[in-house]
Design a protein around this motif. Sequence first.
Motif, short mmCIF file in Angstrom:
data_model
loop_
_atom_site.label_atom_id
_atom_site.label_comp_id
_atom_site.label_asym_id
_atom_site.label_seq_id
_atom_site.Cartn_x
_atom_site.Cartn_y
_atom_site.Cartn_z
N GLY A 144 -24.04 -60.08 74.70
CA GLY A 144 -24.89 -58.90 74.78
C GLY A 144 -24.52 -57.78 73.83
N SER A 145 -23.52 -57.98 73.00
CA SER A 145 -23.16 -56.95 72.03
C SER A 145 -23.21 -57.52 70.63
N GLY A 146 -23.50 -56.65 69.67
CA GLY A 146 -23.59 -57.08 68.28
C GLY A 146 -22.24 -57.23 67.63
N ARG A 147 -22.23 -57.87 66.49
CA ARG A 147 -20.96 -58.13 65.79
C ARG A 147 -20.29 -56.83 65.36
N ILE A 148 -21.06 -55.91 64.78
CA ILE A 148 -20.49 -54.65 64.33
C ILE A 148 -20.04 -53.82 65.52
N GLU A 149 -20.77 -53.91 66.61
CA GLU A 149 -20.39 -53.18 67.83
C GLU A 149 -19.03 -53.64 68.32
N LYS A 150 -18.75 -54.94 68.20
CA LYS A 150 -17.44 -55.46 68.63
C LYS A 150 -16.32 -54.84 67.79
N SER A 151 -16.55 -54.71 66.48
CA SER A 151 -15.53 -54.10 65.63
C SER A 151 -15.34 -52.63 65.99
N ALA A 152 -16.43 -51.97 66.40
CA ALA A 152 -16.33 -50.57 66.81
C ALA A 152 -15.54 -50.43 68.11
N VAL A 153 -15.75 -51.35 69.06
CA VAL A 153 -15.00 -51.32 70.32
C VAL A 153 -13.52 -51.55 70.07
N ALA A 154 -13.20 -52.51 69.21
CA ALA A 154 -11.80 -52.78 68.88
C ALA A 154 -11.18 -51.59 68.18
N ASN A 155 -11.93 -50.96 67.30
CA ASN A 155 -11.44 -49.79 66.58
C ASN A 155 -11.17 -48.63 67.54
N ALA A 156 -12.09 -48.43 68.50
CA ALA A 156 -11.91 -47.34 69.48
C ALA A 156 -10.68 -47.56 70.35
N ALA A 157 -10.34 -48.83 70.58
CA ALA A 157 -9.16 -49.14 71.40
C ALA A 157 -7.87 -49.10 70.61
N GLY A 158 -7.96 -48.85 69.31
CA GLY A 158 -6.76 -48.71 68.49
C GLY A 158 -6.31 -49.97 67.79
N ALA A 159 -7.13 -51.02 67.82
CA ALA A 159 -6.73 -52.26 67.17
C ALA A 159 -6.67 -52.07 65.66
N ALA A 160 -5.78 -52.84 65.03
CA ALA A 160 -5.65 -52.77 63.58
C ALA A 160 -6.69 -53.64 62.90
#
Length: 550
Positions: A197-213
């Motif tokens: 239910g989420s887009g590919r770019i949205e996944k990168s945004a979620v990971a970025n918001a959580a502090g992932a490298a």
Amino acid sequence: MYQSLLLFVLFFSKAVQATTNHLQTYIVYVQKPEEGVLSDSKTIDDYYRSFLPTVTDTLEDSLVPTMVYSYVQVVSGFAARLTANHVSLMTFAAVQKGIVVSCAGGNSGPNAQTVSNDAPWILTVGASSLDRSILSMVRLGDGTEIFGETLYQPTDFAADQLPLVVPPSEDGRYCLSGSLDNLEVKGKIVLCERGGGSGRIEKSAVANAAGAAGVIIMNDETYAYSTTADPNLIPASLIPYASGQKVIAYAKSNSKPTAAIAFKGTLIGRSIQSPVIASFSSRGPSVTTPGILKPDIIGPGLNILAAWPFKLGVNYTVRGPRFNVISGTSMSTPHLSGVAALIKSAHPDWSPAMIKSAIMTTSDAVNRQGKPIADERLKPANLFATGAGHVNPSKAVDPGLVYDILPEDYIPYLCGLNYTDDDVTVIAHKKISCANYEKIAEGELNYPSFTASLSSSKVTFNRTVMNVGEESSTYKVEVDAPVGVSVVVAPQTLSFRTLKEKLSFTVTFSLLKSTAEGSYVEGQLKWVSAKHTVRSPISVYLGSKSAPLT
């Protein structure tokens, strides 16, 4: 979310005179709003309505119309009955005016019977890949190297081994919003699965918001090896499904798994297997007209460089050109429209059907490596994915022979579909009585491909070709018969003395005794001269029962 486009078809006509001569048609392509931006159907409907032109006071009172609008999501869903399909109606009118119509076959693949815009007067286009890849490489802690893609290619990201996190929860698997907040992902690389239910770019945004490298996004099984280059918001790599399984297996077998992401820029050339059918490209057989092979053709539609109205990705505030990489059969269609325009400029007197025939009969059935075109699983693709094959513009300008169909020739075909007189009248834009026409089966249309359904009896189709190559030329037939099918062509030689001369031939299909029922088989028919090869695909369903999904 950037792949779906909605086709708006706007009809302006008098309220009670639907067949008025003052009918105007407009086509507006509108980007589908991002998920979550518009919440309810009424708001979404209002969003679409905002793009409709306004009726002004400049129209004469006697011509003030009632605006009837319809937005058709041409990238998904099953094909509609031709008379209920606005695209079919307006495109037939275009063909009557000598205009070549190229339409997206849809983005509902790889499921069978999802191809849309499949009327025989339309050039129905599927999507394939390019010989270009915007590479990123994942290197696991055990040395395994996996290639993926991303549009974001940072130059200051060190390809060092970092802790690898595979989220355990269902939401975490798909990196849904908030699903990584309670995990220790800061400074680490996270594996996210496509979908949920989420887009590919949205996944990168979620990971970025959580502090992932960084983030590794793995395809689901449906998308398989079809990877896209996205403007991610964090160092990323979109990898094939099979490669993702390797990452999961590695992470499970190591107490402290690690991974690194390196960026390799753009790779172009024969080392890339291409063209490959894009996973999303809709497949045949056609629902509305199963006796016509659809799609007709495939062209570049995966990871296409396109102008964009605003900056994307990490550096979206930087001034400069605005570009994106877009995928969809709506990206393939402009390529084919351009090829059609190229042919029209070289041969201004050619009909839409002649141009379509030239494109189809000169297409490539093999990839750049000389092997069969593969699908998203990297297995040989069938005709319901490729149609006639991959467009070859340089050959299409000089096809040798063409199969022509005049607009009037479609009337017996439509009557043969058992449409009512009113149905055919709507499509033909003139009063039609099928009693005045000799109905023909779908396979009898002078189409550049062959589709037959065989049980116990044989089927014979007639075809006529026009010489547009050398003034004096001889063509001999070559047939690669489908397994279990006898194909007899008569005559086996066509000798032309003048340009634009027309000659006819018959093709008879019959079952061999040893044939097993209940499957589709494929082959091809070629007319070969000293200079030209005019190739037509053959699709045959074996069996008396209704054809199965492929």
